[in-house]
Write a protein that holds these residues in place. Structure first.
Motif, short mmCIF file in Angstrom:
data_model
loop_
_atom_site.label_atom_id
_atom_site.label_comp_id
_atom_site.label_asym_id
_atom_site.label_seq_id
_atom_site.Cartn_x
_atom_site.Cartn_y
_atom_site.Cartn_z
N ALA A 7 -12.26 6.63 -1.57
CA ALA A 7 -11.17 7.43 -1.57
C ALA A 7 -10.16 7.43 -0.36
O ALA A 7 -8.89 7.50 -0.61
CB ALA A 7 -11.83 8.95 -1.23
N VAL A 8 -10.45 6.86 0.81
CA VAL A 8 -9.59 6.56 1.80
C VAL A 8 -8.59 5.36 1.31
O VAL A 8 -7.55 5.57 1.45
CB VAL A 8 -10.16 6.39 3.14
N ARG A 9 -9.19 4.31 0.99
CA ARG A 9 -8.35 3.20 0.31
C ARG A 9 -7.55 3.65 -0.72
O ARG A 9 -6.29 3.14 -0.58
CB ARG A 9 -9.39 1.91 -0.09
N THR A 10 -7.75 4.45 -1.50
CA THR A 10 -7.07 4.76 -2.50
C THR A 10 -5.89 5.71 -2.17
O THR A 10 -4.76 5.28 -2.30
CB THR A 10 -7.73 5.76 -3.76
N ASP A 11 -6.10 6.61 -0.92
CA ASP A 11 -4.97 7.47 -0.51
C ASP A 11 -4.00 6.50 0.33
O ASP A 11 -2.80 6.72 0.23
CB ASP A 11 -5.69 8.21 0.45
N VAL A 12 -4.50 5.27 1.11
CA VAL A 12 -3.99 4.54 1.83
C VAL A 12 -3.15 3.44 1.25
O VAL A 12 -1.91 3.41 1.03
CB VAL A 12 -4.61 4.05 3.07
N PHE A 13 -3.79 2.85 0.30
CA PHE A 13 -3.13 1.40 -0.25
C PHE A 13 -2.63 2.07 -1.78
O PHE A 13 -1.48 1.58 -1.91
CB PHE A 13 -4.26 0.57 -0.47
N VAL A 14 -3.36 2.95 -2.41
CA VAL A 14 -2.87 3.03 -3.70
C VAL A 14 -1.63 3.98 -3.68
O VAL A 14 -0.42 3.88 -4.44
CB VAL A 14 -3.68 3.59 -4.71
N VAL A 15 -1.93 5.14 -3.12
CA VAL A 15 -0.99 6.29 -3.28
C VAL A 15 0.20 6.17 -2.25
O VAL A 15 1.22 6.11 -2.44
CB VAL A 15 -1.73 7.67 -2.95
N GLU A 16 -0.10 5.98 -0.92
CA GLU A 16 1.04 5.52 0.10
C GLU A 16 1.79 4.36 -0.06
O GLU A 16 2.92 4.35 -0.02
CB GLU A 16 0.25 5.57 1.48
N GLN A 17 0.95 3.16 -0.32
CA GLN A 17 1.61 1.95 -0.35
C GLN A 17 1.74 1.44 -1.56
O GLN A 17 2.49 0.24 -1.98
CB GLN A 17 0.71 0.98 0.46
N GLN A 18 1.40 2.14 -2.64
CA GLN A 18 1.94 1.79 -4.12
C GLN A 18 1.11 0.46 -4.47
O GLN A 18 1.63 -0.39 -5.62
CB GLN A 18 3.22 1.72 -4.25
N VAL A 19 0.18 0.30 -4.09
CA VAL A 19 -0.83 -1.08 -4.29
C VAL A 19 -1.52 -0.69 -5.65
O VAL A 19 -2.18 0.62 -5.73
CB VAL A 19 -1.74 -1.48 -3.37
N PRO A 20 -1.26 -1.64 -6.78
CA PRO A 20 -1.98 -1.11 -8.09
C PRO A 20 -3.34 -0.92 -7.84
O PRO A 20 -4.10 -1.86 -7.27
CB PRO A 20 -1.50 -2.12 -9.01
N GLU A 21 -3.96 0.13 -8.47
CA GLU A 21 -5.67 0.31 -8.38
C GLU A 21 -6.46 -0.75 -8.67
O GLU A 21 -7.49 -1.27 -8.06
CB GLU A 21 -5.88 1.51 -9.01
N GLU A 22 -6.05 -1.50 -9.82
CA GLU A 22 -6.69 -2.77 -10.15
C GLU A 22 -6.61 -3.86 -9.13
O GLU A 22 -7.84 -4.68 -9.04
CB GLU A 22 -6.20 -3.19 -11.68
N LEU A 23 -5.91 -3.99 -8.22
CA LEU A 23 -5.74 -4.85 -7.15
C LEU A 23 -6.58 -4.56 -5.91
O LEU A 23 -7.08 -5.22 -5.11
CB LEU A 23 -4.26 -5.31 -6.77
N GLU A 24 -6.65 -3.08 -5.74
CA GLU A 24 -7.35 -2.64 -4.61
C GLU A 24 -8.87 -2.55 -4.66
O GLU A 24 -9.22 -3.13 -3.46
CB GLU A 24 -6.72 -1.09 -4.33
N LEU A 25 -9.26 -2.29 -5.64
CA LEU A 25 -10.90 -1.99 -5.92
C LEU A 25 -11.18 -3.37 -6.55
O LEU A 25 -10.49 -3.70 -7.40
CB LEU A 25 -11.30 -0.94 -6.28
N ASP A 26 -12.16 -4.15 -6.05
CA ASP A 26 -12.39 -5.51 -6.64
C ASP A 26 -14.03 -5.60 -6.63
O ASP A 26 -14.70 -4.62 -6.03
CB ASP A 26 -11.94 -6.84 -6.14
N ASP A 27 -14.48 -6.53 -7.23
CA ASP A 27 -15.81 -7.01 -7.33
C ASP A 27 -16.55 -7.22 -6.02
O ASP A 27 -17.85 -6.93 -5.80
CB ASP A 27 -16.15 -8.29 -8.33
N LEU A 28 -15.88 -7.59 -4.97
CA LEU A 28 -16.35 -7.95 -3.65
C LEU A 28 -16.95 -6.64 -2.96
O LEU A 28 -17.66 -6.80 -2.23
CB LEU A 28 -15.34 -8.51 -2.73
N ASP A 29 -16.32 -5.44 -3.35
CA ASP A 29 -16.77 -4.38 -2.91
C ASP A 29 -18.23 -3.92 -3.23
O ASP A 29 -18.99 -3.31 -2.57
CB ASP A 29 -15.85 -3.32 -3.57
N HIS A 30 -18.80 -4.52 -4.16
CA HIS A 30 -20.02 -4.12 -4.62
C HIS A 30 -21.04 -5.36 -4.42
O HIS A 30 -22.25 -5.34 -4.70
CB HIS A 30 -20.25 -3.81 -6.19
N ALA A 31 -20.52 -6.45 -3.63
CA ALA A 31 -21.31 -7.63 -3.30
C ALA A 31 -22.36 -7.35 -2.42
O ALA A 31 -22.26 -6.69 -1.43
CB ALA A 31 -20.42 -8.76 -3.00
N THR A 32 -23.51 -7.74 -2.50
CA THR A 32 -24.65 -7.71 -1.60
C THR A 32 -24.34 -8.24 0.00
O THR A 32 -24.68 -7.84 1.00
CB THR A 32 -26.02 -8.25 -1.94
#
Length: 161
Positions: free
Chosen positions: A24-49
């Motif tokens: 939620a923080v990353r979405t607020d900062v990167f996607v909403v504020e900085q206009q980074v496409p959501e598909e670039l912001e969240l990735d598979d590495l977020d769930h890597a062990t």
């Protein structure tokens, strides 16, 4: 602006609920504020062990920042910090530095090489270079675009004492 310095805690993400707070923080900062496409912001590495996420939380329980640490067992002694995001209301309060210190502690404790050092790498947004330099990172190389935002590489070597 509230003074978060004395009230701020940083915690390691261990639950799906905490991970959702980080997103939620990353979405607020990167996607909403900085206009980074959501598909670039969240990735598979977020769930890597091998990925560690941290949250900065105020004394009132509000999550104001997050960051992640990427590691690769094939590269011992080297980690990558990324997705450092602090909500606009908490910038300048020490939240970003607290997140970085927490990840550096994890890096040193859990990922140092046999010589007791760990090299922390990151891709710094150009507008945040001063922040990273104040934390001891050395910025190098040319400016490049990542998600439409100018970045430069930076590194810092941590050593067990």
């Amino acid at each position: 602006m509230a003074d978060f310095r004395t009230l701020l805690t940083v915690e390691r993400v261990t639950t799906p609920e905490q991970l959702a707070e980080a997103f939620a923080v990353r979405t607020d900062v990167f996607v909403v504020e900085q206009q980074v496409p959501e598909e670039l912001e969240l990735d598979d590495l977020d769930h890597a062990t091998t990925t560690t996420h941290v949250l900065a939380r105020t004394g009132a329980g509000e999550v104001v920042g997050t960051a992640r640490l990427l590691t690769d067992p094939e590269h011992p002694g080297e980690v990558h910090v990324g997705r450092v995001a602090v909500r606009a209301t908490a910038r300048g309060t020490g939240a970003g530095a607290a997140l970085m210190r927490a990840l550096e502690e994890v890096a040193l404790a859990e990922h140092a090489g046999p010589d007791g050092t760990v090299r922390v790498l990151l891709s710094a947004q150009v507008q945040a270079i001063g922040f990273y330099e104040r934390l001891g990172y050395v910025v190098h190389g040319p400016v490049y675009l990542d998600a439409g935002i100018d970045h430069r590489d930076a590194a810092k070597v941590l050593r067990r004492t």
